[in-house]
Scaffold this active site. Structure first.
Site, PDB file in Angstrom:
ATOM      1  N   VAL A  11       0.822  -1.210   0.000  1.00 17.12           N
ATOM      2  CA  VAL A  11       0.000   0.000   0.000  1.00 17.12           C
ATOM      3  C   VAL A  11       0.860   1.266   0.000  1.00 17.12           C
ATOM      4  O   VAL A  11       0.651   2.182  -0.794  1.00 17.12           O
ATOM      5  CB  VAL A  11      -0.969  -0.011   1.205  1.00 17.12           C
ATOM      6  CG1 VAL A  11      -1.599   1.351   1.426  1.00 17.12           C
ATOM      7  CG2 VAL A  11      -2.055  -1.054   0.966  1.00 17.12           C
ATOM      8  N   LYS A  35      15.623  -2.313   2.627  1.00 16.40           N
ATOM      9  CA  LYS A  35      14.521  -2.037   1.710  1.00 16.40           C
ATOM     10  C   LYS A  35      14.671  -0.632   1.109  1.00 16.40           C
ATOM     11  O   LYS A  35      14.525  -0.421  -0.089  1.00 16.40           O
ATOM     12  CB  LYS A  35      13.206  -2.101   2.510  1.00 16.40           C
ATOM     13  CG  LYS A  35      12.018  -2.595   1.749  1.00 16.40           C
ATOM     14  CD  LYS A  35      10.805  -2.655   2.694  1.00 16.40           C
ATOM     15  CE  LYS A  35       9.851  -3.719   2.250  1.00 16.40           C
ATOM     16  NZ  LYS A  35       8.623  -3.779   3.020  1.00 16.40           N
ATOM     17  N   THR A 121      -5.515  -0.548   7.230  1.00 18.22           N
ATOM     18  CA  THR A 121      -6.849  -0.970   7.657  1.00 18.22           C
ATOM     19  C   THR A 121      -6.816  -1.154   9.161  1.00 18.22           C
ATOM     20  O   THR A 121      -6.087  -2.012   9.673  1.00 18.22           O
ATOM     21  CB  THR A 121      -7.226  -2.294   6.952  1.00 18.22           C
ATOM     22  OG1 THR A 121      -7.130  -2.080   5.542  1.00 18.22           O
ATOM     23  CG2 THR A 121      -8.630  -2.731   7.316  1.00 18.22           C
ATOM     24  N   LEU A 153      -7.124  -0.612  -2.856  1.00 18.78           N
ATOM     25  CA  LEU A 153      -6.436  -1.199  -4.018  1.00 18.78           C
ATOM     26  C   LEU A 153      -6.337  -2.721  -3.901  1.00 18.78           C
ATOM     27  O   LEU A 153      -6.296  -3.285  -2.804  1.00 18.78           O
ATOM     28  CB  LEU A 153      -5.049  -0.583  -4.188  1.00 18.78           C
ATOM     29  CG  LEU A 153      -3.982  -0.725  -3.087  1.00 18.78           C
ATOM     30  CD1 LEU A 153      -3.327  -2.084  -3.089  1.00 18.78           C
ATOM     31  CD2 LEU A 153      -2.942   0.359  -3.266  1.00 18.78           C
ATOM     32  N   LYS A 207     -14.277   0.356   5.392  1.00 13.47           N
ATOM     33  CA  LYS A 207     -13.265  -0.573   4.862  1.00 13.47           C
ATOM     34  C   LYS A 207     -13.572  -2.013   5.284  1.00 13.47           C
ATOM     35  O   LYS A 207     -13.506  -2.945   4.480  1.00 13.47           O
ATOM     36  CB  LYS A 207     -11.879  -0.138   5.352  1.00 13.47           C
ATOM     37  CG  LYS A 207     -10.766  -1.077   4.998  1.00 13.47           C
ATOM     38  CD  LYS A 207     -10.480  -1.136   3.516  1.00 13.47           C
ATOM     39  CE  LYS A 207      -9.543  -2.291   3.209  1.00 13.47           C
ATOM     40  NZ  LYS A 207      -9.253  -2.423   1.796  1.00 13.47           N
ATOM     41  N   ASN A 211     -14.687  -5.184   2.750  1.00 14.22           N
ATOM     42  CA  ASN A 211     -13.934  -6.437   2.630  1.00 14.22           C
ATOM     43  C   ASN A 211     -14.740  -7.633   3.122  1.00 14.22           C
ATOM     44  O   ASN A 211     -14.674  -8.723   2.541  1.00 14.22           O
ATOM     45  CB  ASN A 211     -12.611  -6.339   3.407  1.00 14.22           C
ATOM     46  CG  ASN A 211     -11.511  -5.747   2.549  1.00 14.22           C
ATOM     47  OD1 ASN A 211     -11.762  -5.328   1.416  1.00 14.22           O
ATOM     48  ND2 ASN A 211     -10.309  -5.679   3.064  1.00 14.22           N
ATOM     49  N   GLY A 256     -13.673 -21.547  -5.674  1.00  7.26           N
ATOM     50  CA  GLY A 256     -12.266 -21.945  -5.633  1.00  7.26           C
ATOM     51  C   GLY A 256     -11.876 -22.425  -4.253  1.00  7.26           C
ATOM     52  O   GLY A 256     -12.737 -22.866  -3.475  1.00  7.26           O
ATOM     53  N   CYS A 263      -5.409  -9.404   3.383  1.00  2.80           N
ATOM     54  CA  CYS A 263      -6.522  -8.545   3.818  1.00  2.80           C
ATOM     55  C   CYS A 263      -7.757  -9.308   4.286  1.00  2.80           C
ATOM     56  O   CYS A 263      -8.101  -9.249   5.458  1.00  2.80           O
ATOM     57  CB  CYS A 263      -6.892  -7.576   2.699  1.00  2.80           C
ATOM     58  SG  CYS A 263      -5.589  -6.382   2.379  1.00  2.80           S
TER      59      CYS A 263
END
Ligand code: NAD
Length: 442
Positions: A11, A35, A121, A153, A207, A211, A256, A263
């Site tokens: 994110v 990083k 989140t 996203l 949010k 989800n 599936g 998430c």
């Protein structure tokens, strides 16, 4: 406008690169020096289509910077985005340690007014928690605003989702901060993106509601698929027909092995957990989670069923390791859980994924990683299609058949047509679908 993004994961890095593309001056901050050193050289820690080009451009044009110097990044920025991880903690609670650490850091280093916007989140009530922690960490009182700006996203399509979102949600109590946020997102006004402006608590709630609803859709169609398996109905036709009803919609009705990723699993559990703490029992969310857990086991049963009831001593080729295509993210990936159970039951696993093998190597032991789909088939007693990468959609099935010890395929993503597979001589099973007689007009 100067922005600081705390956390350079899926994110944070995507948001930072996209805001730089919008023309903002962006500094992305992380606590992992390696990083940041890599990012300064344009070496990305994740696989995300289109991100490399955007990061390269931002670096080249000087609008995107990477640092571990939190003090400087915070000092320069008017708006600070929190984009650190919020993994699952104990009993489904959210582990808030990274958010708390960032809030403390911001409080410690801010010297003038800032807008602190949470993209992570976070459970309902976190805006207040962040405010309290920042105030406690400030050496002396400095004014600031806290905004909730949840991110929607999808990995694998993250750039497109950020640049052309279905909506932007901004929660805040302070008009000045809301105006700054709208300014940041002004390029999206031009393409008429809907904005939902609300309070912080509602934004945080949105949010989780989004989800959890999507997770419920997946668990619902998986239950229907399991029933289709038993009563011999075709779940694809069911999903298509119900999805054409605009009140239902076609998306997220693909049966599936259940949802995975960083998430849905944790967010559904977090929602039920903080609802419970508020004295509210969310039965649908709880059921979505339970159905999802069971689905993994059902997939293992499908595989063992196709191998005569036991996988002990058998070699199983697995295509796809990431939790979905176009990402190297293996967090909560169904493929990994299924592989682990098959290994416990004595199977030898060969596996291939276009990008996720290095990540899988960190967590899965004793897997024979292969260089492509066909070497995975070679010498395997069955082929399991676990993640629907595009390159697995048009396999040379004759070649697959010739390489396998026996022509057995367990298609956990319903990529192939059962009739075609049967015609080719495969012993094939999918999720909620069987070969059936149709006339050629189908
Ligand atoms: P991630 O684990 O990929 O990245 C988190 C980053 O934060 C890591 O690089 C970590 O080193 C860094 N970090 C930790 N503590 C820090 C600190 N004190 N200061 C600076 N950096 C710090 O996480 P992610 O997948 O990008 O998710 C971030 C948040 O966004 C989570 O709350 C997640 O639920 C939410 N979210 C994720 C997605 C997604 O598709 N991944 C989509 C929407 C929302």
């Amino acid at each position: 406008m100067h922005i600081c993004v705390m956390g350079t994961g899926y994110v944070g890095l995507v948001s930072g690169a996209c805001f730089a593309e919008f023309g903002m001056q962006v500094t992305c901050c992380d606590i992992i020096p390696e990083k940041i050193e890599n990012l300064k050289e344009g070496i990305l820690p994740i696989h995300e289509p289109g991100l490399q080009e955007l990061v390269d451009k931002g670096l080249r044009e000087g609008r995107l910077n990477f640092t571990t110097d939190e003090a400087k990044a915070i000092e320069q920025a008017l708006t600070i985005f929190i984009a650190v991880g919020t993994p699952a903690g104990e009993n489904g609670a959210t582990d808030m340690r990274y958010v708390d650490d960032v809030a403390d850091t911001i409080g410690r280093y801010m010297r003038d007014y800032k807008v602190i916007a949470t993209k992570s989140t976070v459970p309902v009530g976190t805006a207040k928690r962040i405010r309290a922690r920042i105030e406690a960490a400030q050496p002396e009182p400095v004014d600031f605003s806290v905004i909730s700006n949840p991110e929607f996203l999808r990995e694998g399509a993250a750039i497109e989702d950020f640049m052309r979102p279905n909506r932007v949600v901004i929660g805040g109590e302070d008009q000045h901060a809301l105006a700054i946020m709208k300014e940041l997102y002004s390029p999206l006004y031009l393409i008429e993106t809907p904005f939902v402006i609300t309070d912080t608590t509602t934004a945080e709630m949105i949010k989780y509601a989004a989800n959890t609803f999507l997770a419920m859709k997946i668990s619902f169609i998986n239950e229907i698929a399991n029933l289709c398996d038993v009563v011999d109905a075709d779940v694809h036709d069911v999903a298509r027909a119900i999805g054409l009803d605009q009140r239902i919609g076609r998306k997220f009705l693909h049966p599936g092995p259940g949802y995975g990723g960083s998430c849905f699993p944790k967010d559904v559990q977090s929602l039920t957990h903080f609802a419970q703490e508020a004295g509210v029992n969310l039965q649908l969310a709880t059921a979505a989670h339970e159905v999802n857990q069971q689905q993994r086991g059902r997939m293992v049963e499908k595989i063992t069923g196709m191998l005569g009831g036991s996988v002990a001593g058998k070699t199983i080729g697995v295509l796809g390791l990431s939790f979905k295509p176009n990402t190297d993210d293996i967090r909560e990936a169904p493929a990994l859980e299924i592989i682990a159970v098959l290994q416990q039951q004595g199977a030898h696993i060969k596996a291939y994924d276009p990008v996720a093998i290095p990540a899988a190597q960190q967590v899965l032991r004793d897997v024979e990683y292969c260089k492509d789909s066909y070497s995975t088939c070679s010498g395997s007693d069955a082929l399991v299609l676990a993640t629907e990468w595009n390159q697995f959609r048009a396999l040379d099935l004759k070649r697959v058949q010739a390489l396998l010890n026996q022509p057995v395929m367990i298609d956990l993503r319903n990529v192939y047509e059962p009739e075609t597979m049967e015609r080719l001589g495969f012993r094939y099973t999918a999720v909620g679908r069987r070969p059936r007689q149709r006339d050629s007009a189908d």
